[in-house]
Design a protein around this motif. Structure first.
Motif: not given
Length: 81
Positions: A16-17, A19-24
């Motif tokens: 989850q971390l 995925r959220s990092y790669n979105k930004k």
């Protein structure tokens, strides 16, 4: 069983971390001739500046591409760094 559940939970949390990092993250590609700044690392930092010293140095011109995310730099006079 508790250890296995803890490992599964940890893996799910890390995913989850990630995925959220790669979105930004916005990938950037530089071309030869672009002007860039270079991060001041511990071995190139002037020790008398302390914590208020500059974090970036430059500008530098990209002279060549060495690999993925690696570039040859030269200062504005053309001297290689």
């Amino acid at each position: 069983e508790k250890r296995e559940r803890a490992l599964i939970t940890l893996a799910a949390y890390q995913e989850q971390l990630r995925r959220s990092y790669n979105k930004k993250v916005q990938p950037r590609e530089f071309k030869v001739g672009d002007l860039v700044l270079r991060k001041v690392l511990a071995n190139t930092k002037i020790t008398t500046d302390g914590k208020l010293g500059p974090n970036w140095e430059g500008p530098y011109k990209i002279v060549g591409i060495v690999g993925i995310g690696a570039y040859r730099l030269a200062d504005l006079d053309g001297d290689p760094v």
